[in-house]
Design an enzyme around this catalytic site. Sequence first.
Site, mmCIF file in Angstrom:
data_model
loop_
_atom_site.group_PDB
_atom_site.id
_atom_site.type_symbol
_atom_site.label_atom_id
_atom_site.label_comp_id
_atom_site.label_asym_id
_atom_site.label_seq_id
_atom_site.Cartn_x
_atom_site.Cartn_y
_atom_site.Cartn_z
ATOM 1 C CG HIS A 39 -1.395 1.355 1.637
ATOM 2 N ND1 HIS A 39 -0.875 2.070 2.693
ATOM 3 C CD2 HIS A 39 -2.363 2.121 1.094
ATOM 4 C CE1 HIS A 39 -1.522 3.224 2.782
ATOM 5 N NE2 HIS A 39 -2.423 3.281 1.837
ATOM 6 C CG ASN A 79 -2.369 7.958 0.880
ATOM 7 O OD1 ASN A 79 -2.417 8.468 1.999
ATOM 8 N ND2 ASN A 79 -3.002 8.455 -0.151
ATOM 9 N N GLY A 125 -21.159 11.776 -0.945
ATOM 10 C CA GLY A 125 -20.676 12.052 -2.292
ATOM 11 C C GLY A 125 -19.308 11.474 -2.596
ATOM 12 N NE ARG A 180 -15.545 6.840 -9.384
ATOM 13 C CZ ARG A 180 -14.965 5.690 -9.745
ATOM 14 N NH1 ARG A 180 -13.986 5.196 -9.045
ATOM 15 N NH2 ARG A 180 -15.402 5.045 -10.827
#
Lengths: 374, 374
Positions: A140, A142, A330, A332
């Site tokens: 992972h 980010n 809202g 995703r």
Amino acid sequence: MATLQSDKPMRQQVEEYISTLQEEIVAAFEALDPSAPKFKRDAWVRPQGGRGLSCVFAVPHPSSPAAAQQPAHTNTVLEKAGVNISIVHGSLPPAAVKQMRADHGSLKDLDVDEKGALPFFAAGISLVIHPRNPHAPTVHANYRYFEIADKVAQASTGSAPSQQPQGTVLAWWFGGGSDLTPSYLYESDAAHFHTTLRDAAASHGAALYPVLKKWCDEYFYIPHRGEARGIGGIFFDDLCDEDHKTFSAFGEVGGESADKGRPRSAEAILKMVKDLGNAFVPSYVPILKQRSSTPYTEAERRWQLLRRGRYVEFNLVYDRGTRFGLLTPGARIESVLMSLPEEARWEYMSDMGALGTREAEVQEVLQKPRVWVQ
Amino acid sequence: MATLQSDKPMRQQVEEYISTLQEEIVAAFEALDPSAPKFKRDAWVRPQGGRGLSCVFAVPHPSSPAAAQQPAHTNTVLEKAGVNISIVHGSLPPAAVKQMRADHGSLKDLDVDEKGALPFFAAGISLVIHPRNPHAPTVHANYRYFEIADKVAQASTGSAPSQQPQGTVLAWWFGGGSDLTPSYLYESDAAHFHTTLRDAAASHGAALYPVLKKWCDEYFYIPHRGEARGIGGIFFDDLCDEDHKTFSAFGEVGGESADKGRPRSAEAILKMVKDLGNAFVPSYVPILKQRSSTPYTEAERRWQLLRRGRYVEFNLVYDRGTRFGLLTPGARIESVLMSLPEEARWEYMSDMGALGTREAEVQEVLQKPRVWVQ
């Protein structure tokens, strides 16, 4: 080039970097396994403001209509993977601003209730790679940049998100990291992964790698299991030009304060993020390449799926990014949850490996984080 | 018998009832599939106070050593199931007491910070059944009794948990429910499940079933997916002799206040819980029996695993009981997480069924809860 770039707003510099990094990473995985299906590129627009590009790898389930139209791919290097970027802006509810004040001195004096919601901008790259072979680790990574602005200017849709009009920036920070989650321990893989990250961090202060390594061990921890998610890597958050409590608490390294010696300007932190981000492919792809040809048994596949169950537990119960995404109206959802493995398994009181087995070996290191490189 | 029983403390009455109900339920599943392995009985003691009995069904993974010692069981009715009881007591941290004050008037005037931690007692039965056949629905049920006592007496270990010395009871309540989660919709199954629960609730006030049905639809909801976990059933919490906001908000049924007409004494609520608990086997086992012989395809199995992924999402992200268990130091994690399916699946942007398919049919009912019985 460096001088030219620094004339651009930080928002735009970050957007450009994560777009380039995403392309490089996807290209590296596609080159590794040329006969596998390509990543699916999925561009999206957020109605409330912003855009994203999800690059996703998956093999259609054998029973699906899609599988009938192409040759079976049961032996791909990857099983499920996502390399996503998002560049979004909008309004941060007062409660969220309040929560962030603790870590950002520049927000402390802000009367949030009076101000109400504040405009924010966030740009980041997020990736999770689940290989098929149980001997190849999940990884992972980010890297993200965040801004909270004054109410002066309203964001509008239309032009590129990073080039929209903005108010005065009240606070900005970077966060990110990269960590490895093997089902079976290969000490040389752990050493390679950590060494690559340490070397990438080396020019940004002697304290950087040791602080980020410790922080990673603390963050990717599953309290209810009493074990780490994986064998660590690096992690940081709320990094800006203000004093940082995690670095301060670390004390001195080589006679210098860990917090003073780290990158502190936005330009310096972006440079650090780029060095770490660019280290992703060399830190992971060689490991993936080597382990993907290891023969494996049904028993090893079962073990991998049990370990993936723990991965799901961490992500859904504790991971701040995932929980923030799930609770954001809202958001995703398909991108938020792309981190979940294709399959996971839970057994009641499952056998986590008898003493001396390779399963027990990884359990042991998850319960007691090791120093992989000085 | 009823008069004799009411002389016993409520703690003891609940402990006796859930033990009996557990035996009956496990016996019903074992009788349904005589050639399958028996449920594993697993008694445990909580060091901080209390005990439990987990009854768990699982088939050893084909690759495990356990599988080598017995014939393969690849066609059992159940895939993974747990029917657990726990009777525990201990100290509730001030923060938890504070949170409970909102729903319990008798705790409102309590100065929690001054009192510090308070003794609690909790007894409950909790079950989750995941059948193997995608046409047979998953079911969940849970009934529990909770007490918060004054600091007068300290709980001690040794004797049966429900017979330990206790201080003055400051607050008590019942909670529980039962709900069905099919991967494929059979309207007759949904009607049977709801009818059985409605009939069991019938003698406890005209409002009981409609209130508990609505409450269930609201509770077992996955906001980030915009869908219910399943096709509902009943749910209630914080039921005691004080006015209840959920019942009050429901207004009148047949000219009577829903809150006034419901069971209000501990004895009356226990009677209701028993009627609902006893309805579990007749509400579910006939459905399981009928659907377990339906032939199914690989595509239907894939769909079941995707739906089970959603089940995992609800339980780990939202379910109060699960999250409370995960965050409680010393909780028995294997019992808390026995609700998770043996296998679950996540696909990026997975096909949730084209219009007119049986997959789309269940998606539709999850997005728009139906009235199954008047």
